[in-house]
Scaffold this motif. Structure first.
Motif, mmCIF file in Angstrom:
data_model
loop_
_atom_site.group_PDB
_atom_site.id
_atom_site.type_symbol
_atom_site.label_atom_id
_atom_site.label_comp_id
_atom_site.label_asym_id
_atom_site.label_seq_id
_atom_site.Cartn_x
_atom_site.Cartn_y
_atom_site.Cartn_z
ATOM 1 N N MET A 1 -7.674 34.493 -25.058
ATOM 2 C CA MET A 1 -7.776 34.206 -26.350
ATOM 3 C C MET A 1 -7.622 32.625 -26.771
ATOM 4 O O MET A 1 -6.735 32.172 -26.011
ATOM 5 C CB MET A 1 -6.701 35.217 -27.216
ATOM 6 N N LYS A 2 -8.232 32.213 -27.614
ATOM 7 C CA LYS A 2 -8.150 31.017 -28.152
ATOM 8 C C LYS A 2 -6.803 30.788 -28.623
ATOM 9 O O LYS A 2 -6.360 31.555 -29.518
ATOM 10 C CB LYS A 2 -9.179 30.477 -28.967
ATOM 11 N N GLY A 311 -12.516 33.728 -41.399
ATOM 12 C CA GLY A 311 -11.591 34.673 -40.862
ATOM 13 C C GLY A 311 -10.226 34.455 -41.466
ATOM 14 O O GLY A 311 -10.099 33.774 -42.643
ATOM 15 N N SER A 334 -15.648 42.237 -39.197
ATOM 16 C CA SER A 334 -16.138 41.285 -38.308
ATOM 17 C C SER A 334 -15.383 39.890 -39.050
ATOM 18 O O SER A 334 -15.508 39.737 -39.936
ATOM 19 C CB SER A 334 -17.646 40.931 -38.193
ATOM 20 N N VAL A 336 -12.552 36.110 -37.673
ATOM 21 C CA VAL A 336 -11.706 35.506 -36.760
ATOM 22 C C VAL A 336 -10.433 36.097 -37.361
ATOM 23 O O VAL A 336 -9.992 36.211 -38.604
ATOM 24 C CB VAL A 336 -11.624 34.109 -37.008
ATOM 25 N N ALA A 338 -6.753 35.668 -36.364
ATOM 26 C CA ALA A 338 -5.655 34.902 -35.587
ATOM 27 C C ALA A 338 -4.415 35.307 -35.967
ATOM 28 O O ALA A 338 -3.850 35.318 -37.226
ATOM 29 C CB ALA A 338 -5.814 33.395 -36.281
ATOM 30 N N ALA A 362 -3.957 41.627 -29.331
ATOM 31 C CA ALA A 362 -5.267 41.659 -28.955
ATOM 32 C C ALA A 362 -5.589 43.033 -29.011
ATOM 33 O O ALA A 362 -6.916 43.232 -29.364
ATOM 34 C CB ALA A 362 -5.385 41.044 -27.632
ATOM 35 N N GLY A 365 -6.947 44.280 -32.210
ATOM 36 C CA GLY A 365 -8.203 43.442 -32.679
ATOM 37 C C GLY A 365 -7.938 41.932 -32.984
ATOM 38 O O GLY A 365 -9.227 41.245 -33.262
ATOM 39 N N ALA A 366 -6.905 41.354 -32.617
ATOM 40 C CA ALA A 366 -6.851 40.142 -32.962
ATOM 41 C C ALA A 366 -7.670 39.136 -31.841
ATOM 42 O O ALA A 366 -7.907 39.665 -30.818
ATOM 43 C CB ALA A 366 -5.348 39.419 -32.700
ATOM 44 N N THR A 367 -8.443 38.136 -32.389
ATOM 45 C CA THR A 367 -9.202 37.543 -31.699
ATOM 46 C C THR A 367 -8.587 36.133 -31.216
ATOM 47 O O THR A 367 -9.271 35.436 -30.320
ATOM 48 C CB THR A 367 -10.572 37.143 -32.234
ATOM 49 N N GLU A 368 -7.819 35.543 -31.812
ATOM 50 C CA GLU A 368 -7.037 34.178 -31.447
ATOM 51 C C GLU A 368 -5.538 34.393 -31.747
ATOM 52 O O GLU A 368 -5.089 35.316 -32.415
ATOM 53 C CB GLU A 368 -7.763 33.186 -32.521
#
Length: 395
Positions: A1-2, A311, A334, A336, A338, A362, A365-368
């Motif tokens: 993850m970023k 996001g 859909s 970001v 964070a 994560a 569903g967390a992407t960052e």
């Protein structure tokens, strides 16, 4: 993850080791303050200082004189960081260390604005003004915040932005020498104490079928048991409905959601227009999925906000249920997501559990990741962050 760490320009300006230290944490990005509220901040690793006192809300770059010429509401310049453009200096140093830089712009949170222009502030049902909370229903405030967002977000060397307080601010405020905890206020009382009764909001209530005077009196009556300590004000929106009544509560929220969406949509559009030469420029909002909430993480409707912005940055510090409540409402959408974690132990953060907490986010569903706050954290806290990010990469 970023992962991105929050930072102030004064954490970097004057400290040549700061960029490499940040890169060594394992983050790919820094979210750097461009417009910020008043604060007193520790700088535990800076070679030249230990405390920065930001005396008032200000921008950390030179504001565009032509944009603000002749306007009564305009951003204030800072005087506590050396240099003409501390943001640009810090951003360049961070980029040279291989870090992407996103701006961090605090909007509807400005005590100096309220002190110098009291008519711009939120006014509660008792007639008390909140100088830290500009009323976003006022056209002049709306215009000021939209232009501030566009200017503060799109700075040279910046690949995206995160807009904080892009919505209603209210009663809650980390104010100097705060003495407001004698009576515990839950969600419902916080909401009622955050309802604004300035002239523009009174007209707004009337537009949704409410009599502003009757509403004000109803709010006061609803709060009497809270002040008397004879009843709990409740949690969640159900608590608001219990205190105020479902019909009145729904009508106030309808007006406030309309105003907040108007600001959010306009601010995002203004930022996109300012960043038109960079189609990849990313716009995120600090948000809470409960639309009635106020503050830094402003209340939003998940589907709507992700149809407007790229996001959201969501508060995820705390136990599993807190994360599930926040991230669960964005499931299937859909954009970001964070997950924002406090990593400063002395401020209630838990860097020691970051690996586990981030993995849980994560799974929801967390992407960052966002890490608050690399400049304020102790050495051991940063060591724990570096270890957690390393383990997450390996995993």
């Amino acid at each position: 993850m970023k992962a991105s760490a929050f930072l102030y320009p004064w954490d970097v300006v004057g400290d040549p080791d700061a960029p490499a230290r940040l890169a060594g944490l394992g983050v790919q990005q820094v979210t750097l303050a461009a417009a910020y509220h008043s604060t007193r901040a520790l700088t535990p690793r800076h070679p030249g200082r230990r405390i920065v006192t930001a005396e008032h809300a200000a921008v950390l770059y030179p504001p565009d004189a032509s944009r603000w010429a002749g306007r009564e509401l305009r951003p204030y310049a800072q005087s506590w960081v050396a240099g003409e453009d501390p943001y640009a200096e810090a951003a360049e140093a961070l980029a040279d260390a291989g870090l992407q830089v996103h701006s961090w712009a605090v909007l509807a949170h400005n005590s100096r604005l309220g002190a110098e222009h009291p008519d711009t502030s939120v006014v509660n049902a008792y007639g008390d003004r909140y100088p830290w909370a500009p009323c976003i229903a006022q056209p002049a405030v709306h215009a000021y915040l939209v232009d501030l967002a566009a200017e503060a977000a799109v700075r040279p060397g910046t690949a995206g932005t995160e807009l904080e307080s892009c919505g209603w601010y209210g009663f809650a405020h980390l104010h100097a020498h705060d003495k407001t905890s004698g009576v515990t206020l839950g969600d419902a009382a916080q909401y009622l104490m955050s309802l604004c009764f300035c002239a523009d909001c009174r007209a707004g209530y009337a537009s949704v079928g409410l009599d502003p005077e009757e509403l004000r009196d109803a709010v006061r009556r609803a709060l009497e048991p809270v002040w008397a300590g004879s009843g709990s004000d409740g949690q969640g929106w159900a608590g608001v409905e219990k205190l105020l009544g479902a019909g009145l509560a729904e009508a106030t929220l309808r007006w406030r959601v309309q105003v907040a969406r108007g600001l959010q949509d306009a601010a995002v559009a203004a930022v996109r227009a300012a960043a038109a030469q960079d189609p990849a420029f990313q716009v995120l909002l600090h948000a809470d999925p409960a639309s009635y909430r106020t503050g830094a993480n402003t209340g939003t409707d998940p589907a709507h906000i992700l149809s407007t912005a790229d996001g959201v940055v969501l508060p995820c510090t705390g136990g599993d249920p807190a994360r599930e409540a926040v991230l669960g409402l964005f499931a299937g959408l859909s954009g970001v997501l964070a997950a924002n974690f406090n990593v400063v132990s002395g401020m209630g953060g838990s860097p020691g559990t970051l690996q586990r907490d981030a993995a849980h986010a994560a799974s929801l569903g967390a992407t960052e990741l966002r890490l608050y706050h690399a400049g304020l954290a102790s050495g051991p806290d940063l060591d724990a962050v570096a270890g957690a990010l390393s383990a997450l990469r390996e995993g």
